[in-house]
Design an enzyme around this catalytic site. Structure first.
Site, short mmCIF file in Angstrom:
data_model
loop_
_atom_site.label_atom_id
_atom_site.label_comp_id
_atom_site.label_asym_id
_atom_site.label_seq_id
_atom_site.Cartn_x
_atom_site.Cartn_y
_atom_site.Cartn_z
N HIS A 3 0.53 -1.20 -0.05
CA HIS A 3 0.18 0.22 0.17
C HIS A 3 0.79 1.11 0.31
O HIS A 3 0.62 1.74 -0.19
CB HIS A 3 -0.84 0.27 1.24
CG HIS A 3 -1.61 -1.48 0.54
ND1 HIS A 3 -3.44 -0.50 -0.06
CD2 HIS A 3 -2.48 -2.28 0.64
CE1 HIS A 3 -3.78 -1.52 -0.29
NE2 HIS A 3 -3.42 -2.49 0.25
N GLU A 34 -10.84 -10.66 -8.40
CA GLU A 34 -9.90 -10.57 -8.25
C GLU A 34 -8.97 -11.74 -7.37
O GLU A 34 -8.02 -11.32 -6.40
CB GLU A 34 -9.35 -9.66 -6.94
CG GLU A 34 -10.44 -9.07 -6.20
CD GLU A 34 -10.00 -7.81 -5.60
OE1 GLU A 34 -9.22 -7.38 -5.24
OE2 GLU A 34 -10.73 -7.73 -4.43
N ASP A 79 -4.54 -8.49 -6.31
CA ASP A 79 -4.92 -9.67 -5.44
C ASP A 79 -4.85 -10.98 -6.53
O ASP A 79 -4.76 -12.22 -6.18
CB ASP A 79 -5.89 -9.98 -4.46
CG ASP A 79 -5.88 -8.34 -2.81
OD1 ASP A 79 -4.98 -9.01 -3.24
OD2 ASP A 79 -6.81 -7.83 -2.93
N CYS A 102 -8.05 -2.48 -12.70
CA CYS A 102 -8.03 -1.51 -11.37
C CYS A 102 -6.68 -2.00 -10.73
O CYS A 102 -6.08 -0.92 -10.17
CB CYS A 102 -9.00 -1.06 -10.77
SG CYS A 102 -9.85 -2.45 -9.88
#
Ligand code: PEP
Ligand code: MG
Length: 542
Positions: free
Chosen positions: A188, A430, A454, A501
């Site tokens: 992240h 995902e 993911d 995305c």
């Protein structure tokens, strides 16, 4: 000069001073004091400093993300001035003749235990606030700078790695770049760096240590190199690189207002990913065609308690209004695994990435889910909102979601609250399971969006947070591309659209392949929108 090598997550160069962030761990000693008056005076002074910090934080957060989200800092100010809290600290000092730090620690433990034991969920949530306020006082007393949200000048942040609850505190206007001991290119911190469009190097290892705090550094995001105390030759070379990067950015600016179309006329949508409403300015500045992923969990991460329906409504409405009729895909809560908020009180898990997260929490703690859906439906009146669900593995989950959606709509209708009846709903692809049953899923929803971060993790069995696995990490692996192709074919067979995305959407080495697969939308960090547009316009698929 010290040279360190790691993995770059964004191509740019910056120069500045290192601020090494270390998580606070206050160990408090208890000792006797003669001068209790002196301790009381120290308390009054520390309290004033902490109050001033909170006022400043409140003002900045209002400007950044609006009043609703800043309210927590007002609550913290009230707590610091709360008579019971203040008296408890003073009484412990005077009656036991002990030091102030001990009195704060004891009061914090007592009050948070008392709040936790209450029946009311709101009051239980205040336990974390008392702790937070007390930590702030202790940090003031220990002379610690409030490392992440009290930066006074633009700096390069160094750390082991930052978790999302830490990145949300950052005063982004003061961050030139990130250098991390750990972290993968999909972590992240990496996603944040890309969304801010600043250089970041991860996986630098223990050689990046606290001794470098305050030193001058150059971060070369093109080569994954960090130069601490750079010599004059390196500095000159890097200055030149910075100039080139600036010129490239300026060239990209010329693509604003232009279409995302290949030479042979194939069009694709290029949307942006955001984590909070403060990112909206960046979306507009980079001319994105919409928002393909609003990671709503950041609203939860920056709060000390469940965000209320009003708080969420305000954020979603702001996104919808700002985008003025353009698509805004808001993903429902994706908490768990690497995104933790204490107040969810999630159990510690052996395998959190495979654990109780995202839609699994929403489908079992439906009160949280319904609050979010109410806010989303209400905000649908103010623009073009689409709702997207994370971590789907089966058609059954989607059917359960639909039941809950229906209940929420019926409740709103009964209450006479307006919402749009035709809000598009989609799911993230995902998990390999979702891709493999995407033929059935496509019949249930309006769109798919592939979460390659993911999907890569689950397909290749590679923990996205584990930097030691980087040598095995291959986001271009055929298995992943085949799953995306399968999902695209199945979406189109049902007349539905499909986007990407995950971070791979911005990988221009794959843009051609994605377009050939028939991908309809690429949602990327705001800073990558024009870069991907450039790539699309250079392609000829004929
Ligand atoms: C993904 O998994 O690719 C994704 C977009 O979601 P997140 O990175 O928030 O898990
Ligand atoms: Mg994901």
């Amino acid at each position: 000069m010290v040279v360190l090598k790691g993995k770059s997550v964004f191509h740019d160069v910056c120069m500045g001073k290192i601020v090494f962030y270390k998580r606070k761990e206050h160990t408090i000693k208890r000792y006797k004091v003669e001068d209790t008056e002196g301790e009381l005076k120290r308390f009054r002074e520390a309290k004033e400093t902490a109050l001033a910090q909170l006022k400043e934080l409140y003002n900045r957060t209002v400007a950044d993300v609006g009043e609703a989200n800043a309210a927590i800092f007002e609550i913290h100010q009230m707590m610091l001035e709360d008579l019971d809290y203040v008296e408890s600290i003073e009484n412990i000092i005077t009656s036991q003749q002990v030091n102030l730090e001990y009195a704060i620690g004891a009061t914090s433990d007592n009050f948070s235990a008392m709040f936790s034991a209450m029946d009311d969920a709101y009051m239980q949530g205040r336990a974390a606030d008392v702790k937070d306020v007390s930590e702030r006082l202790l940090a003031v007393l220990l002379g610690e700078e409030e490392s992440l949200n009290q930066l006074t000048e633009p700096v390069v942040i160094a750390a082991d790695d930052l978790v999302p609850s830490e990145t949300v505190q950052l005063d982004k206007s003061k961050v030139l770049g990130f250098i991390m001991q750990n972290g993968s290119t999909n972590s992240h911190t990496a996603i944040l760096a890309r969304s801010m469009g600043i250089p970041a190097i991860v996986g630098l290892g223990e050689k990046l240590c606290e001794d470098y705090n305050g030193k001058k550094v150059v971060v070369d995001g093109f080569d994954g190199a960090v130069y601490i105390d750079p010599d004059s030759e390196t500095e000159a070379r890097m200055q030149e690189k910075m100039q080139q990067a600036k010129a490239h950015k300026e060239m990209l600016q010329e693509l604003k207002g232009k279409e995302n179309v290949t030479r042979d006329g194939r069009k694709v949508k290029i949307f942006a990913n955001i984590g909070k409403t403060a990112d909206l300015a960046n979306v507009l500045a980079n001319d994105a065609g919409g928002i393909g992923l609003f990671r709503s969990e950041f609203l939860y991460l920056e709060n000390d308690d469940y965000p209320t329906e009003e708080q969420q409504f305000a954020a979603y409405k702001q996104a919808a209004e700002t985008m003025a009729g353009k698509t805004v895909v808001i993903r429902t809560l994706d908490i768990g695994a690497d995104k933790q908020a204490d107040y969810f009180k999630l159990d510690k898990e052996e395998n959190p990435a495979l654990g109780y997260r995202a839609i699994r929490i929403c489908l079992t703690r439906t009160e949280i889910f319904k609050t979010q859906l109410r806010a989303l439906y209400r905000a649908s009146m103010f623009g073009n909102i689409a709702i997207m669900y994370p971590m789907i593995t089966s058609v059954e989950e989607v059917r359960q979601i639909k039941e809950i959606e229906k209940e929420v709509r019926e409740e709103l209708k009964k209450e006479g609250i307006p919402f749009k009846e035709d809000v598009e709903t989609g799911i993230m692809i995902e998990t390999p399971a979702a891709a493999l049953v995407s033929d059935e899923l496509a019949k249930e929803v309006d769109f798919f969006s592939v979460g390659t971060n993911d999907l890569t993790q689950y397909t290749l069995a590679i923990d996205r947070q584990n930097q030691n696995l980087e040598p095995f990490y291959n986001p271009h692996h055929k298995a992943i591309l085949r799953l995306i192709q399968m999902a695209a074919d199945n979406a189109h067979a049902e007349g539905k659209w499909i986007g990407i995305c995950g971070e791979l959407g911005a990988d221009t080495a794959l843009t051609e392949e994605f377009l050939r697969m028939g991908i309809d939308e690429l949602s990327v960090s705001p800073s990558m929108v024009l870069e991907v547009r450039k790539k699309v316009r250079e392609l000829d698929l004929s």
